[in-house]
Design an enzyme around this catalytic site. Structure first.
Site, PDB file in Angstrom:
ATOM      1  N   ASN A   1     -16.762 -42.499 -35.582  1.00 12.42           N
ATOM      2  CA  ASN A   1     -17.330 -41.426 -36.412  1.00 12.42           C
ATOM      3  C   ASN A   1     -16.296 -40.518 -37.075  1.00 12.42           C
ATOM      4  O   ASN A   1     -16.611 -39.837 -38.043  1.00 12.42           O
ATOM      5  CB  ASN A   1     -18.354 -40.612 -35.607  1.00 12.42           C
ATOM      6  CG  ASN A   1     -17.733 -39.860 -34.455  1.00 12.42           C
ATOM      7  OD1 ASN A   1     -16.720 -40.281 -33.908  1.00 12.42           O
ATOM      8  ND2 ASN A   1     -18.342 -38.758 -34.082  1.00 12.42           N
TER       9      ASN A   1
ATOM     10  N   GLU B   1     -13.627 -37.636 -23.971  1.00 14.95           N
ATOM     11  CA  GLU B   1     -14.556 -36.823 -24.763  1.00 14.95           C
ATOM     12  C   GLU B   1     -15.763 -37.690 -25.029  1.00 14.95           C
ATOM     13  O   GLU B   1     -15.644 -38.756 -25.643  1.00 14.95           O
ATOM     14  CB  GLU B   1     -13.913 -36.393 -26.092  1.00 14.95           C
ATOM     15  CG  GLU B   1     -12.914 -35.260 -25.956  1.00 14.95           C
ATOM     16  CD  GLU B   1     -13.482 -34.016 -25.313  1.00 14.95           C
ATOM     17  OE1 GLU B   1     -14.704 -33.790 -25.376  1.00 14.95           O
ATOM     18  OE2 GLU B   1     -12.685 -33.263 -24.722  1.00 14.95           O
TER      19      GLU B   1
ATOM     20  N   CYS C   1     -20.405 -35.785 -32.132  1.00 15.51           N
ATOM     21  CA  CYS C   1     -20.761 -35.401 -30.765  1.00 15.51           C
ATOM     22  C   CYS C   1     -20.997 -33.906 -30.685  1.00 15.51           C
ATOM     23  O   CYS C   1     -21.550 -33.417 -29.719  1.00 15.51           O
ATOM     24  CB  CYS C   1     -19.713 -35.869 -29.772  1.00 15.51           C
ATOM     25  SG  CYS C   1     -18.101 -35.232 -30.118  1.00 15.51           S
TER      26      CYS C   1
ATOM     27  N   GLU D   1      -8.311 -31.319 -25.657  1.00 13.88           N
ATOM     28  CA  GLU D   1      -7.560 -31.892 -26.765  1.00 13.88           C
ATOM     29  C   GLU D   1      -7.246 -30.774 -27.756  1.00 13.88           C
ATOM     30  O   GLU D   1      -7.917 -29.762 -27.781  1.00 13.88           O
ATOM     31  CB  GLU D   1      -8.411 -32.927 -27.502  1.00 13.88           C
ATOM     32  CG  GLU D   1      -8.873 -34.056 -26.617  1.00 13.88           C
ATOM     33  CD  GLU D   1      -9.290 -35.259 -27.445  1.00 13.88           C
ATOM     34  OE1 GLU D   1      -8.408 -36.011 -27.871  1.00 13.88           O
ATOM     35  OE2 GLU D   1     -10.504 -35.435 -27.670  1.00 13.88           O
TER      36      GLU D   1
HETATM   37  C1  UN1 Z   1     -16.206 -31.678 -35.360  1.00 14.18           C
HETATM   38  O1  UN1 Z   1     -17.354 -31.370 -35.124  1.00 14.18           O
HETATM   39  O2  UN1 Z   1     -15.567 -31.107 -36.272  1.00 14.18           O
HETATM   40  O3  UN1 Z   1     -16.777 -37.387 -31.903  1.00 14.18           O
HETATM   41  C2  UN1 Z   1     -15.446 -32.685 -34.601  1.00 14.18           C
HETATM   42  C3  UN1 Z   1     -17.031 -36.252 -32.288  1.00 14.18           C
HETATM   43  C4  UN1 Z   1     -16.094 -35.151 -31.878  1.00 14.18           C
HETATM   44  C5  UN1 Z   1     -15.436 -34.504 -33.022  1.00 14.18           C
HETATM   45  C6  UN1 Z   1     -16.277 -33.504 -33.689  1.00 14.18           C
HETATM   46  N1  UN1 Z   1     -15.120 -35.667 -30.947  1.00 14.18           N
HETATM   47  O4  UN1 Z   1     -17.999 -36.025 -32.994  1.00 14.18           O
END
Ligand code: UN1
Length: 489
Positions: free
Chosen positions: A159, A257, A291, A469
């Site tokens: 993503n 994550e 996420c 992170e």
């Molecule tokens: C964001 O919302 O700017 O996989 C980053 C994901 C997260 C990153 C989101 N680790 O959606």
């Protein structure tokens, strides 16, 4: 096996990078545009288990020299990579939008973020600090130093095809580690370009390797090999837990994550416009495939109906179409598999008694792609599966709350804890929420998604595992501490 040093974007197939060589194996896989299934972005070489072992061996050979480079040498390479990424933002953004399906402006934004991350960690390479303490014993001094961990395996999701690799690679290299990147199979294009940019920036052979292909083959080698000393993973809860269980057998450091089921609380006193914008952006931009997406909209009684009406209106104005088309607000879902999952949850929600007030329709456009209109459920309860499980698509639900206290309890009633948001004009309640939301990141009058690149990112509960992170807190994961004692009596 074909091996060459002059791999260019026009030569096909695009190869893996192992020990400084571009290596293509016999088997290939295709990268297809989810906005237009007739658009093939390229053929990519599938790395196999042997190649993964070769990359690990090369990284271990390269590590001692790389770990003892000066901070300036590492800073210069990271800075050069950042400069190239920023200079190529339009072209890389197009590639990203083509392979992942987020809109072109979103994709360019992501590329810029990746460039800025490299620049940030170029600076961090120069700021590796230690501590010096007096010992409890006479004439003894203690130094606390940070040293690189060794060889780090990075497993990244589809993503954020360039930003997530960037925010793992840049700190890993800044602090003197070697890196093996295993990008998601759906998005090898940006990872491959990033590999080439790093080589051109002057990284010595073996310090960075790229292995494209199947997680079950490459992930298995990376997580079980004693030659890999740490794993940073972003992806699903199920895969993350498997990765961690395997990685711990060989004593690896682990950072995970994973999912989110992020609440956005909207209180009676909220500025309606701000709340609707935060919800529309947080829930549906990037096709809801973040996420950090605001998937649970927890709305108090007094504003509920006005909020739902205004959000539905806003959603109807969001154009769903080809990611590269000007005016597209929401691109396609990334794949058939993800689309099936979204449609399955749309059915589940209705079976559970939620009301689908708008969206959730499969759309046909000029090109054949995985287009789905953004969907909103109302009259949902906290126990419904659509409010407990991560859908990872353009689907959000509204949960009614009688007041702030109930809204806060609902916000925390989830196994996840990545991000939590609140829309309110009350300073008192905003402050209370910032303290009591059980999440790694809290947003006030902002979407839960879309975070800055220079501050810690991560969550609690089932969302995350291990140190944060990004920002200077990334140093925790990418270095190991040494406590040195010296007698000078
Ligand atoms: C964001 O919302 O700017 O996989 C980053 C994901 C997260 C990153 C989101 N680790 O959606």
């Amino acid at each position: 096996m074909h091996s060459s040093n002059d791999q260019t974007a026009s030569s096909r197939p695009l190869a893996n990078l192992i020990d400084g060589e571009w290596v293509s194996s016999g088997e290939l896989f295709q990268n297809i545009n989810p906005s237009d299934l007739s658009d093939k972005i390229g053929d990519y070489a599938l790395a196999d288990a042997d190649q993964a072992h070769q990359a690990i061996a090369a990284a271990n050979r390269a590590f001692p020299a790389w770990a003892s480079t000066t901070p300036q040498q590492r800073a210069d390479i990271l800075d050069a990579a950042g400069t190239t990424i920023l200079a190529r933002k339009e072209e890389l953004g197009r590639l990203l939008a083509r392979e992942e399906g987020k809109t072109l402006p979103e994709a360019i934004g992501e590329v810029v973020r990746a460039g800025q991350i490299f620049k940030f960690f170029a600076g961090e390479a120069l700021r590796i600090a230690g501590e010096k303490l007096a010992s409890v014993r006479p004439d003894v001094e203690i130094e606390i130093r940070r040293e690189p961990v060794g060889v780090i395996g990075l497993i990244t999701p589809w993503n954020f095809p360039i930003a997530i690799p960037a925010w793992k690679i840049a700190p890993a290299l800044a602090y003197g580690n070697c890196v093996i990147l295993k990008p998601a199979e759906l998005v090898p294009g940006c990872a491959w370009e990033l590999a080439r940019i790093l080589v051109d920036a002057g990284l010595p052979p073996g310090v960075f390797s790229l292995l494209m292909g199947h997680g079950r083959v490459l992930g298995e080698v990376l997580t079980s090999s004693p030659g890999v000393h740490a794993i940073s993973f972003t992806g699903s809860v199920a895969t993350g837990r498997r990765v961690a269980a395997k990685a711990v057998e060989t004593g690896k450091k682990i950072q995970l994550e994973m999912g989110g089921k992020n609440p956005l609380v909207v209180l009676d006193d909220a500025d309606l416009k701000i709340a609707v914008e935060a919800a529309a952006n947080g829930a549906f931009f990037s096709t809801g495939q973040r996420c950090t997406a605001s998937s649970r909209l927890i709305v108090t009684e007094g504003i509920h109906d006005r909020f739902v009406a205004a959000l539905v209106e806003r959603m109807k104005g969001l154009t769903v179409d080809h990611a590269l088309k000007p005016g597209t607000a929401i691109g396609p879902v990334v794949s058939q598999e993800q689309l099936d999952q979204d449609l399955r949850y749309l059915r589940i929600g209705q079976e559970e008694g939620a009301r689908l007030v708008t969206g959730g329709e499969r759309l046909s456009r000029e090109t054949e792609g995985y287009f789905l209109s953004p969907a909103l459920f109302t009259e949902t309860t906290a126990s419904m599966r659509i409010n407990r499980e991560e859908i990872f698509g353009p689907v959000a639900s509204v949960i009614r709350a009688k007041d702030y206290d109930e809204a806060l309890a609902l916000a925390n009633d989830t196994e996840f804890g990545l991000a939590a948001g609140i829309c309110t004009t009350s300073l008192k309640l905003a402050s209370h929420f910032k303290r009591h939301a059980q999440a790694g990141m809290v947003m006030v009058n902002l979407p839960t998604a879309g975070v800055d690149y220079h501050v810690p990112f991560g969550g609690r509960k089932a969302s995350s595992y291990g140190p944060r992170e990004q920002g200077r807190h990334a140093v925790e994961f990418y270095t190991t501490i040494k406590t040195a004692y010296q007698f000078s009596g």
